[in-house]
Design a protein around this motif. Structure first.
Motif, PDB file in Angstrom:
ATOM      1  N   ILE A 344       0.874  -1.177   0.000  1.00 10.99           N
ATOM      2  CA  ILE A 344       0.000   0.000   0.000  1.00 10.99           C
ATOM      3  C   ILE A 344       0.905   1.220   0.000  1.00 10.99           C
ATOM      4  O   ILE A 344       1.708   1.411   0.915  1.00 10.99           O
ATOM      5  N   THR A 345       0.786   2.052  -1.030  1.00 12.35           N
ATOM      6  CA  THR A 345       1.627   3.246  -1.173  1.00 12.35           C
ATOM      7  C   THR A 345       0.779   4.483  -0.902  1.00 12.35           C
ATOM      8  O   THR A 345      -0.320   4.617  -1.445  1.00 12.35           O
ATOM      9  N   ALA A 359       1.772  -0.870   5.742  1.00  8.39           N
ATOM     10  CA  ALA A 359       2.699  -0.996   4.617  1.00  8.39           C
ATOM     11  C   ALA A 359       2.150  -1.934   3.554  1.00  8.39           C
ATOM     12  O   ALA A 359       2.450  -1.775   2.367  1.00  8.39           O
ATOM     13  N   ASP A 360       1.331  -2.912   3.980  1.00  7.34           N
ATOM     14  CA  ASP A 360       0.775  -3.861   3.027  1.00  7.34           C
ATOM     15  C   ASP A 360      -0.461  -4.503   3.632  1.00  7.34           C
ATOM     16  O   ASP A 360      -0.784  -4.287   4.808  1.00  7.34           O
ATOM     17  N   VAL A 384      -8.455   5.820  -3.246  1.00  9.21           N
ATOM     18  CA  VAL A 384      -7.605   4.634  -3.337  1.00  9.21           C
ATOM     19  C   VAL A 384      -7.782   4.061  -4.737  1.00  9.21           C
ATOM     20  O   VAL A 384      -8.907   3.804  -5.180  1.00  9.21           O
ATOM     21  N   VAL A 385      -6.662   3.842  -5.448  1.00  8.37           N
ATOM     22  CA  VAL A 385      -6.717   3.272  -6.798  1.00  8.37           C
ATOM     23  C   VAL A 385      -5.739   2.111  -6.866  1.00  8.37           C
ATOM     24  O   VAL A 385      -4.689   2.117  -6.207  1.00  8.37           O
ATOM     25  N   PRO A 402      -7.810  -5.061  -2.777  1.00 12.86           N
ATOM     26  CA  PRO A 402      -7.991  -5.885  -3.979  1.00 12.86           C
ATOM     27  C   PRO A 402      -6.829  -6.862  -4.136  1.00 12.86           C
ATOM     28  O   PRO A 402      -5.991  -6.989  -3.239  1.00 12.86           O
ATOM     29  N   ASP A 403      -6.759  -7.525  -5.281  1.00 12.78           N
ATOM     30  CA  ASP A 403      -5.713  -8.531  -5.509  1.00 12.78           C
ATOM     31  C   ASP A 403      -4.486  -7.940  -6.196  1.00 12.78           C
ATOM     32  O   ASP A 403      -3.774  -8.642  -6.910  1.00 12.78           O
ATOM     33  N   MET A 404      -4.245  -6.660  -5.965  1.00  8.76           N
ATOM     34  CA  MET A 404      -3.059  -5.998  -6.529  1.00  8.76           C
ATOM     35  C   MET A 404      -2.701  -4.805  -5.653  1.00  8.76           C
ATOM     36  O   MET A 404      -3.511  -4.365  -4.827  1.00  8.76           O
ATOM     37  N   PRO A 405      -1.482  -4.254  -5.796  1.00  8.89           N
ATOM     38  CA  PRO A 405      -1.078  -3.100  -4.988  1.00  8.89           C
ATOM     39  C   PRO A 405      -1.987  -1.898  -5.225  1.00  8.89           C
ATOM     40  O   PRO A 405      -2.610  -1.768  -6.277  1.00  8.89           O
TER      41      PRO A 405
END
Length: 559
Positions: A344-345, A359-360, A384-385, A402-405
């Motif tokens: 997560i950025t 962080a994730d 959040v995107v 979701p299933d991606m960063p």
């Protein structure tokens, strides 16, 4: 005379011969010690002592010290030796003294005569030997005595938290006795020892011990330890069950595959290990689960924040990592897969406030963001995107991973400053607490205090203007909790005195007369809020009568 002496001598010899046993007669006399030389060949190194010879050969090269040597000291006073061994019917045997590893000392019996084992003395026996003649042992020439080995007993000091069992509770010297611990659930064996044989420390998952029966009864003792963890799979760095903690346990997932999951941070280069613990059956298999063909060093692909999933049912996407077999649980395979947490950025260019996030997170995990506006600002938008640019729904500063960063960004705007105004309360002849209240301009003022006034006065409400007389009490604009004010405001309490018809602030017969005149002629000025004395919704002579009685006797209630 000489004939008589000769006859006496012959009778003496005959008497001695009659007293000798048959086997001794065969030897003619107790054998004298003789020397014999070993045959040529490689000398054999044996300890000095007496050996049983003849069963496996007739030279010193045939002897085996641990098998054939008589052990001193059944009784040092009588110089008796003993040997536990197995004899066969028809075997011929002798006892020989080995000296200097190259010489055979005396043979017992001497000469060509050998002891022959009969059926009664075949089998596992104890042979006692004496280098000097013993007439009590005459059945084998007076030097050896063959008997059944004595039977000794195994006893148990049964401890709390389990019990011990053995494959035999009676054994002869030299027999192997196998011990099996049976702990209560949650305990495992630590130490098994006896009062005779050296203590044996056993691994809890070995679950057995054994000892060689000595020439005496034995009491076996057991010590138990309690498991510090429950049954299950554990992520571990060793195999000592006492070093595990409940936090290392894989948790059962609500899954038809019977999955177990453990969340961990794996460090590259560490050794990856799993431990399987069984305590319901009262024992532990705490060996590391590992496939010898696999490299169990944590690789860069495995390192990081992960969830480790295990299952004992083959499933697509899982790798078989271990196959084990235990006598209490049968055989089973272990399958594993790793799920990596997704990063997560947070946008570093957010102005006028900050947003913090983990962080994730793992797919489908709920993520809560912490939003902190700078002073004088408030949150405008929180976005959040995912890495494909798809916007993720955010509710209450939380979203589902979701299933991606993903990337988080926010915008802040100047906060609208709320202006407060003061609402003051004037209770007149009464009292009120608090006397003021701060409220937001343009918002409902909310709860209002209730004032009190002595003398039977009733509070009618708060109004924007005071009641100049009792005749206009309750008239004008009333202020309630829903009223909105924009500026500092004072509100006034309006009061009524039940029964005060003429509005002079007192209740007496004059008020009753005034009410009676009002009912009959309506030609007098009255306080209308005080006319319905009975509270029945009508104003009539009954009210006047009730008020008169009240004024004279105060034995009725008025409204």
């Amino acid at each position: 005379m000489n004939g008589k002496r000769l006859l006496a001598s012959l009778l003496t010899v005959l008497l001695l011969l009659a007293l000798l046993p048959a086997a001794a007669l065969a030897e003619e006399s107790a054998p004298a010690e003789t020397e014999a030389v070993l045959p040529p060949g490689q000398p054999k190194t044996l300890n000095y002592g007496y050996y049983l010879i003849g069963r496996y050969g007739w030279t010193v090269d045939d002897l085996v010290e641990s098998r054939d040597m008589f052990q001193q000291n059944y009784s040092a006073a009588t110089e008796e030796y003993k040997l536990s061994t197995t004899l066969e019917e028809g075997q011929q045997i002798k006892v020989v003294l080995v000296s200097n590893s190259t010489q055979l000392g005396p043979w017992y019996p001497s000469g060509d005569f050998n002891y022959t084992v009969d059926a009664a003395h075949a089998g596992t026996k104890i042979i006692y030997f004496r280098p000097t003649y013993n007439a009590d042992w005459a059945e084998f020439g007076g030097y050896i005595y063959i008997t059944d080995p004595p039977v000794y007993h195994v006893y148990f000091n049964q401890p709390a938290h389990g019990y011990l069992a053995a494959d035999k509770t009676e054994a002869t010297e030299g027999e192997t006795v196998n011990i099996t611990p049976h702990p209560d659930p949650g305990y495992y064996p630590n130490t098994i020892k006896s009062n005779d044989w050296p203590p044996q420390f056993i691994n809890p998952d070995a679950y057995h011990a054994s000892f060689t029966m000595p020439a005496n009864d034995v009491t076996v003792y057991m010590m138990w330890d309690q498991f510090v963890v429950e049954s299950g799979f554990y992520y571990s760095v060793g195999i000592n069950v006492q070093e595990l903690s409940p936090e290392q346990k894989f948790q059962e997932e609500n899954s038809p595959f019977g999955e177990y999951v453990y969340e961990a941070v794996l460090e590259e280069g560490d050794y990856f290990s799993l431990t399987r613990i069984f305590t319901e059956q009262g024992w532990s298999h705490n060996g590391i689960l590992r496939d010898p063909d696999m490299d169990w060093t944590i690789t860069p692909e495995m390192a990081g924040h992960v969830k480790i999933y295990l299952t004992e049912t083959e499933r697509e996407g899982y790798t078989k990592i271990f196959e084990y077999s235990q006598w209490t649980t049968g055989s089973s395979d272990v399958w594993m897969t790793l799920e990596r947490a997704l990063p997560i950025t947070v946008d570093p260019n957010i102005a006028h406030g900050t947003v913090s996030a983990p962080a994730d997170a793992f797919k489908d995990e709920s993520v809560t963001l912490t939003v902190t506006p700078a002073e004088g600002y408030e949150l405008d938008t929180l976005t959040v995107v995912d890495e494909e640019g798809l916007e993720i729904s955010v509710e209450g500063n939380s979203f589902t991973m979701p299933d991606m960063p993903v990337t988080v960004t926010a915008a802040f705007k100047p906060a609208e400053v709320e202006q407060t105004v003061t609402l003051s309360f004037d209770a007149g002849e009464g009292t009120v607490e608090p006397a003021t209240k701060e409220v937001n301009a343009g918002e409902a003022i909310g709860e209002l205090p209730v004032p009190t006034r002595e003398g039977g006065w009733e509070f009618l409400g708060w109004y924007t203007t005071p009641a100049e007389t009792a005749f206009n009490a309750g008239q004008g604009t009333q202020v309630t909790a829903e009223t909105i004010i924009e500026d500092d405001t004072t509100v006034y309490a309006h009061w009524r005195l039940p029964g005060d018809v003429n509005g002079d602030g007192k209740v007496n017969l004059i008020d009753a007369q005034q009410l009676m005149r009002y009912v009959k002629y309506h030609d007098v000025t009255v306080v209308e809020a005080n006319l319905d004395i009975t509270g029945d919704g009508n104003v009539n002579l009954i009210d006047a009568q009730q008020l008169m009685r009240y004024a004279k006797y105060h034995d009725v209630e008025i409204h």
